[in-house]
Write an enzyme that holds these catalytic residues in place. Structure first.
Site, mmCIF file in Angstrom:
data_model
loop_
_atom_site.group_PDB
_atom_site.id
_atom_site.type_symbol
_atom_site.label_atom_id
_atom_site.label_comp_id
_atom_site.label_asym_id
_atom_site.label_seq_id
_atom_site.Cartn_x
_atom_site.Cartn_y
_atom_site.Cartn_z
ATOM 1 N N LYS A 59 -0.999 5.539 9.715
ATOM 2 C CA LYS A 59 -0.385 6.721 9.075
ATOM 3 C C LYS A 59 -1.227 7.982 9.228
ATOM 4 C CE LYS A 59 2.218 4.310 5.481
ATOM 5 N NZ LYS A 59 2.443 4.143 4.055
ATOM 6 N N ASP A 77 6.474 8.796 1.287
ATOM 7 C CA ASP A 77 5.858 7.955 0.249
ATOM 8 C C ASP A 77 5.715 8.720 -1.071
ATOM 9 O OD1 ASP A 77 5.549 5.657 1.793
ATOM 10 O OD2 ASP A 77 3.549 6.211 2.482
HETATM 11 P P1 NDP Z 1 -5.439 2.187 3.058
HETATM 12 O O1 NDP Z 1 -6.033 1.186 3.985
HETATM 13 O O2 NDP Z 1 -5.378 3.623 3.448
HETATM 14 O O3 NDP Z 1 -6.242 2.131 1.633
HETATM 15 C C1 NDP Z 1 -6.514 0.906 1.012
HETATM 16 C C2 NDP Z 1 -7.052 1.164 -0.398
HETATM 17 O O4 NDP Z 1 -7.252 -0.107 -1.040
HETATM 18 C C3 NDP Z 1 -8.400 1.881 -0.435
HETATM 19 O O5 NDP Z 1 -8.497 2.639 -1.611
HETATM 20 C C4 NDP Z 1 -9.369 0.693 -0.466
HETATM 21 O O6 NDP Z 1 -10.627 1.006 -1.001
HETATM 22 C C5 NDP Z 1 -8.632 -0.219 -1.411
HETATM 23 N N1 NDP Z 1 -9.036 -1.621 -1.281
HETATM 24 C C6 NDP Z 1 -8.735 -2.475 -0.278
HETATM 25 N N2 NDP Z 1 -9.268 -3.692 -0.526
HETATM 26 C C7 NDP Z 1 -9.930 -3.587 -1.713
HETATM 27 C C8 NDP Z 1 -10.680 -4.479 -2.492
HETATM 28 N N3 NDP Z 1 -10.864 -5.761 -2.124
HETATM 29 N N4 NDP Z 1 -11.207 -4.039 -3.664
HETATM 30 C C9 NDP Z 1 -11.010 -2.760 -4.070
HETATM 31 N N5 NDP Z 1 -10.305 -1.856 -3.362
HETATM 32 C C10 NDP Z 1 -9.783 -2.260 -2.191
HETATM 33 O O7 NDP Z 1 -3.996 1.618 2.725
HETATM 34 P P2 NDP Z 1 -2.747 2.398 2.089
HETATM 35 O O8 NDP Z 1 -3.261 3.332 1.066
HETATM 36 O O9 NDP Z 1 -1.885 2.933 3.164
HETATM 37 O O10 NDP Z 1 -1.951 1.188 1.407
HETATM 38 C C11 NDP Z 1 -2.428 0.584 0.209
HETATM 39 C C12 NDP Z 1 -1.389 -0.409 -0.277
HETATM 40 O O11 NDP Z 1 -0.210 0.299 -0.632
HETATM 41 C C13 NDP Z 1 -0.964 -1.453 0.766
HETATM 42 O O12 NDP Z 1 -0.848 -2.702 0.118
HETATM 43 C C14 NDP Z 1 0.401 -0.980 1.213
HETATM 44 O O13 NDP Z 1 1.227 -2.037 1.641
HETATM 45 C C15 NDP Z 1 0.915 -0.351 -0.068
HETATM 46 N N6 NDP Z 1 1.938 0.673 0.156
HETATM 47 C C16 NDP Z 1 3.125 0.509 -0.479
HETATM 48 C C17 NDP Z 1 4.120 1.443 -0.333
HETATM 49 C C18 NDP Z 1 5.405 1.240 -1.033
HETATM 50 O O14 NDP Z 1 6.391 1.892 -0.664
HETATM 51 N N7 NDP Z 1 5.454 0.391 -2.046
HETATM 52 C C19 NDP Z 1 3.963 2.638 0.518
HETATM 53 C C20 NDP Z 1 2.635 2.738 1.099
HETATM 54 C C21 NDP Z 1 1.676 1.766 0.935
HETATM 55 P P3 NDP Z 1 -11.838 1.474 -0.018
HETATM 56 O O15 NDP Z 1 -11.595 2.946 0.257
HETATM 57 O O16 NDP Z 1 -13.051 1.206 -0.830
HETATM 58 O O17 NDP Z 1 -11.735 0.635 1.221
#
Ligand code: NDP
Length: 281
Positions: free
Chosen positions: A71, A107
């Protein structure tokens, strides 16, 4: 539906992408509205993203969705980006117009609509706690400040990423958006009206790494999880058990998809069909 030499093509680019519900949702809606369009999924590696995006131009695609992990990277590969997507720094929907590609972010508005659907009101005046600072969190913070939240506090495993989000958000509106560290989480949760998990924690069905102590959730809280898994995530289930109003990520998935559909087709999306496709029933 018969696919012919005239059929227009829409796709999703992601990695992984085989779990995506988008083909089921959009193809059901295209068929229902008698549109000569088909929606397919392509698993595209980061290295191949530029050639895949160029392929959308060369092959005359109608449009595309973009999902994890592309994205943010896709923004620089497009011809134009609308203002909101540029602010957020992430595109999840592309509209092609005679080979020119314009990027949007549905989104943010999808989140706002899902919140309104589940809570019966928007976030105006609400104190909000957002967990996460990735693409989804950026869209959610943008939606919250544009809708007039009273304040937004952001916590992320990697503080530097949350700091960048808070610093960018300072230019989006006058709503205060500030970073909080782990030791401030309990107080922030106690003071919040709305708590959103915008991390991917819970995707695998486990509870392990969620930063928020669930014992802080109470009756009167509204709790939303962006993760969609077909059933309540463990975090939402625990929040529900403690009396909170909970909103599943599936509704945001549905709403962002409806908005993309409307951009490609100019039609009002059949939202119930999208809900049906998203739930996998
Ligand atoms: P990104 O990869 O950009 O961000 C992931 C986020 O999750 C970061 O803040 C990351 O923290 C955090 N994270 C991942 N693993 C862990 C962990 N084990 N412990 C703590 N924090 C963690 O992904 P997106 O923001 O694009 O997507 C995030 C979620 O949202 C996904 O599951 C996606 O499927 C969902 N989503 C749902 C949508 C919907 O329409 N319902 C639309 C868009 C996304 P750090 O920065 O520390 O790595």
């Amino acid at each position: 539906m018969e696919v012919t030499a005239h059929t227009g093509v829409v796709c999703i680019l992601g990695h992984p992408v085989r779990h995506s519900r988008s083909p089921a949702m959009h193809n059901a809606a295209f068929a229902d509205q008698g549109l000569d369009l088909v929606y397919v999924a392509f698993d595209v590696s980061e290295a191949r993203l530029p050639s895949a995006v160029d392929g959308l131009r060369s092959l005359g695609f109608v449009g595309a969705n973009v999902t994890i992990p592309h994205k943010e990277a896709v923004v620089t590969l497009l011809d134009e980006t609308d203002d909101l997507a540029a602010k957020i720094g992430a595109v999840n929907t592309i509209v092609a117009d005679q080979g020119r590609l314009r990027g949007y972010n549905t989104d943010a508005e999808g989140f706002r609509r899902a919140l309104e659907e589940g809570w019966g009101r928007g976030p105006a005046g609400a104190r909000c706690l957002v967990l996460g600072a990735g693409g989804a969190a950026r869209a959610i913070v943008a939606a919250l400040v544009h809708a007039g939240a009273a304040e937004v506090v952001v916590h992320n495993r990697t503080s530097a990423r949350a700091r960048r989000l808070c610093s960018d958000a300072a230019d989006w509106s006058s709503v205060p958006v500030r970073l909080i560290e782990t030791e401030e989480l309990r107080r922030a949760a106690a003071e919040a009206d709305l708590i959103v998990n915008a991390t991917s924690v819970g995707l695998d069905g486990t509870f392990k790494a969620i930063a928020l102590p669930v014992d802080m959730v109470r009756d009167g809280h509204v709790v939303m999880d962006v993760v969609y898994s077909g059933s309540m995530t463990p975090f939402l289930a625990a929040a529900h058990g403690r009396g909170a109003t909970v909103i599943e990520g599936t509704e945001m998935l549905v709403q962002q998809a409806c908005l993309a559909y409307e951009l490609w087709t100019g039609r009002i999306a059949p939202v119930q069909l999208f809900r049906h496709g998203a739930s996998g029933d």
